[in-house]
Design an enzyme around this catalytic site. Sequence first.
Site, PDB file in Angstrom:
ATOM      1  N   GLY A  52      39.608  38.756  44.410  1.00  0.00           N
ATOM      2  CA  GLY A  52      40.091  39.248  45.694  1.00  0.00           C
ATOM      3  C   GLY A  52      40.657  38.099  46.496  1.00  0.00           C
ATOM      4  O   GLY A  52      40.410  36.941  46.166  1.00  0.00           O
ATOM      5  N   CYS A  55      36.258  35.478  39.524  1.00  0.00           N
ATOM      6  CA  CYS A  55      36.871  34.792  40.673  1.00  0.00           C
ATOM      7  C   CYS A  55      36.108  35.117  41.966  1.00  0.00           C
ATOM      8  O   CYS A  55      34.964  34.706  42.114  1.00  0.00           O
ATOM      9  CB  CYS A  55      38.357  35.154  40.750  1.00  0.00           C
ATOM     10  SG  CYS A  55      39.273  34.028  41.799  1.00  0.00           S
ATOM     11  N   TYR A  56      36.665  35.899  42.898  1.00  0.00           N
ATOM     12  CA  TYR A  56      35.932  36.235  44.121  1.00  0.00           C
ATOM     13  C   TYR A  56      34.588  36.901  43.773  1.00  0.00           C
ATOM     14  O   TYR A  56      33.569  36.630  44.407  1.00  0.00           O
ATOM     15  CB  TYR A  56      36.764  37.172  45.005  1.00  0.00           C
ATOM     16  CG  TYR A  56      36.052  37.578  46.275  1.00  0.00           C
ATOM     17  CD1 TYR A  56      36.049  36.742  47.389  1.00  0.00           C
ATOM     18  CD2 TYR A  56      35.353  38.782  46.349  1.00  0.00           C
ATOM     19  CE1 TYR A  56      35.365  37.107  48.548  1.00  0.00           C
ATOM     20  CE2 TYR A  56      34.672  39.153  47.502  1.00  0.00           C
ATOM     21  CZ  TYR A  56      34.683  38.312  48.603  1.00  0.00           C
ATOM     22  OH  TYR A  56      34.004  38.669  49.745  1.00  0.00           O
ATOM     23  N   HIS A  69      40.433  34.104  35.112  1.00  0.00           N
ATOM     24  CA  HIS A  69      40.695  35.544  34.899  1.00  0.00           C
ATOM     25  C   HIS A  69      40.769  35.883  33.411  1.00  0.00           C
ATOM     26  O   HIS A  69      41.835  35.722  32.802  1.00  0.00           O
ATOM     27  CB  HIS A  69      41.993  35.939  35.608  1.00  0.00           C
ATOM     28  CG  HIS A  69      41.845  35.955  37.087  1.00  0.00           C
ATOM     29  ND1 HIS A  69      41.438  37.069  37.792  1.00  0.00           N
ATOM     30  CD2 HIS A  69      41.995  34.968  38.004  1.00  0.00           C
ATOM     31  CE1 HIS A  69      41.362  36.778  39.075  1.00  0.00           C
ATOM     32  NE2 HIS A  69      41.692  35.506  39.234  1.00  0.00           N
ATOM     33  N   GLU A  90      40.962  38.678  32.138  1.00  0.00           N
ATOM     34  CA  GLU A  90      41.749  39.900  31.926  1.00  0.00           C
ATOM     35  C   GLU A  90      43.238  39.622  31.746  1.00  0.00           C
ATOM     36  O   GLU A  90      43.971  40.505  31.312  1.00  0.00           O
ATOM     37  CB  GLU A  90      41.519  40.884  33.086  1.00  0.00           C
ATOM     38  CG  GLU A  90      42.108  40.509  34.442  1.00  0.00           C
ATOM     39  CD  GLU A  90      41.229  39.559  35.263  1.00  0.00           C
ATOM     40  OE1 GLU A  90      40.413  38.833  34.668  1.00  0.00           O
ATOM     41  OE2 GLU A  90      41.389  39.527  36.504  1.00  0.00           O
ATOM     42  N   ASP A 112      53.994  62.931  29.340  1.00  0.00           N
ATOM     43  CA  ASP A 112      52.779  63.416  30.001  1.00  0.00           C
ATOM     44  C   ASP A 112      52.639  64.930  29.919  1.00  0.00           C
ATOM     45  O   ASP A 112      51.582  65.442  29.529  1.00  0.00           O
ATOM     46  CB  ASP A 112      52.747  62.982  31.473  1.00  0.00           C
ATOM     47  CG  ASP A 112      52.864  61.479  31.617  1.00  0.00           C
ATOM     48  OD1 ASP A 112      52.598  60.772  30.631  1.00  0.00           O
ATOM     49  OD2 ASP A 112      53.246  61.010  32.709  1.00  0.00           O
ATOM     50  N   LYS A 158      48.756  55.398  31.001  1.00  0.00           N
ATOM     51  CA  LYS A 158      49.904  55.902  30.233  1.00  0.00           C
ATOM     52  C   LYS A 158      49.803  55.581  28.736  1.00  0.00           C
ATOM     53  O   LYS A 158      50.098  56.421  27.886  1.00  0.00           O
ATOM     54  CB  LYS A 158      51.180  55.273  30.810  1.00  0.00           C
ATOM     55  CG  LYS A 158      52.449  55.785  30.213  1.00  0.00           C
ATOM     56  CD  LYS A 158      53.043  56.834  31.100  1.00  0.00           C
ATOM     57  CE  LYS A 158      54.307  57.404  30.554  1.00  0.00           C
ATOM     58  NZ  LYS A 158      54.776  58.513  31.387  1.00  0.00           N
TER      59      LYS A 158
END
Length: 523
Positions: free
Chosen positions: A62, A89-90, A178, A180, A237, A379
């Site tokens: 954040g 992180c945060y 991070h 991710e 979709d 998606k």
Amino acid sequence: MKATDQTTDQKGFLVLDFGSQLTQLIARRLRELGFYSEIHPFHYPLEKIKAMKPLGIILSGGPNSVYEEEAPHRNVKELLTEAPLLGICYGMQLIAHELGGKVEKAQSKEYGFNRVTWKSVSGGENLLSQLGQSDQKVWMSHGDIVHSPPEGCAVAALSESQHIAAYLGTKILGVQFHPEVAHTQKGEEILKYFTMGMCGAKPNWKAPQIVDHLKEKILQQVGSSDHVLCGLSGGVDSSVVATLLTKTLGPDRVHCVFVNNGLLRKNEYENVLASYKAIGLNVKGVDASTAFLSALKGLTDPEAKRKAIGRVFIEVFEASLDPKWPIQWLAQGTLYPDVIESVSFKGGPSHKIKSHHNVGGLPEKMRLKLVEPVRELFKDEVRQIGLELGLPKDMIGRHPFPGPGLAIRVMGEVTEESLAILREADHIFISKLREKGLYDQIWQAFCVLLPVKTVGVQGDGRTYAQVLSLRAVTSSDGMTADWYPFTFDFLREVSNEITNKVHAINRVVYDVTSKPPGTIEWE
Ligand code: XMP
């Protein structure tokens, strides 16, 4: 196996959003590893967390410092009684701050790439063997540092500036970088260590299980005798939603409508309708081209065109319904990114909920309830389950196509003639992309017909004909995009073929604008 058959009835991982731009990426990475994950704002109520019974909780990064007055706080002790915690992180700084550690301003900030060195700490042997090395290239972006880890945790890795890059306890892992993001080497291994090692989770969120889970939810929601109405657009979709519902409830209870608005590409209406029938959908094709074209007559403003198309669509859709259909539900292809409540620190939590009311107003008017079978999915997961359901590859891999179709690709007034010109040119461009194996590398490619005439020379004669722009972009979600770097040879081939075969066009240009500052469509 059902997706909920974990060790208990626990559902998956909870990602608490503290305002990072990367929060969605955390949830996607977990899902790629085969774990269901849900994102909620940092203040998600404890009772709801208890009801969810998460296998692990991830506290995202954040923009704040834990010492700022408006910084988002959370009682971490309470969270720890529910599941193991991963702080990123945060999130890492907050856990330290709340559990007896110390956070302070860094003398030297760490932005971008860094190299961290892992040490061997008690309980961390598996982490080191998971990483296979003690040295790791990571991506960081922080101004505060953890000066001392939370109680019960040991420093597990240091950055190049000797700041604490990770700490580890029995139920807590904190990382300053991070894991991710793709730039972090072996980030996936860190997430695997947390999910499988610390939380004991087993991957169970894969296409076949997702399909089972969604079918079960549809049956629970829709019941054993209700009927569903489903508007088809030709896109991924709605095709996946209709197929999923049909395979769960049977074609007699799922009534699909595919409207030809006269704004589709060359042969698209016939081809798509035929493939819907081939996959067993109970679909009614409605050709309403004339109604749309007359509504567009004289309109040049893009928003006026969109409004007219939306209005006619509802009229046509409503008129196409058979009064004998005993419908109680309307299906919609809402996706997970549309229902996530993301955190905004400027104006409090913001509800970024976009409704896909392609058939706006209809649910209320007809007193229909909404069934949104893929609202838990990203998606790429919708594409995976489409393949799992046996939909043809070309249906799954189709470029996104806007609801207003070619009407927003003919600049200015839309006429039958201009649509015919655009269709031919677009067909040449897209066929060439497929022929050269480029189609799947591109997010969206299309032609735009400009309301400009220029002088040319074709054969022995002077011509005064229209200009066409080619547009092709790469993107991961349509929010930002970059133009595709075709070779000059490719552009030359497409331009020659279009100007040779489509006589109304004597000049072809290529749009080299990214988004931002441009948008993907021209209107
Ligand atoms: P822009 O042009 O805003 O487009 O960069 C982002 C994505 O949205 C699609 N798009 C639309 N889709 N109705 C739709 O259903 C619309 O009015 C519309 N306008 C843009 C566009 O094709 C791209 O995928």
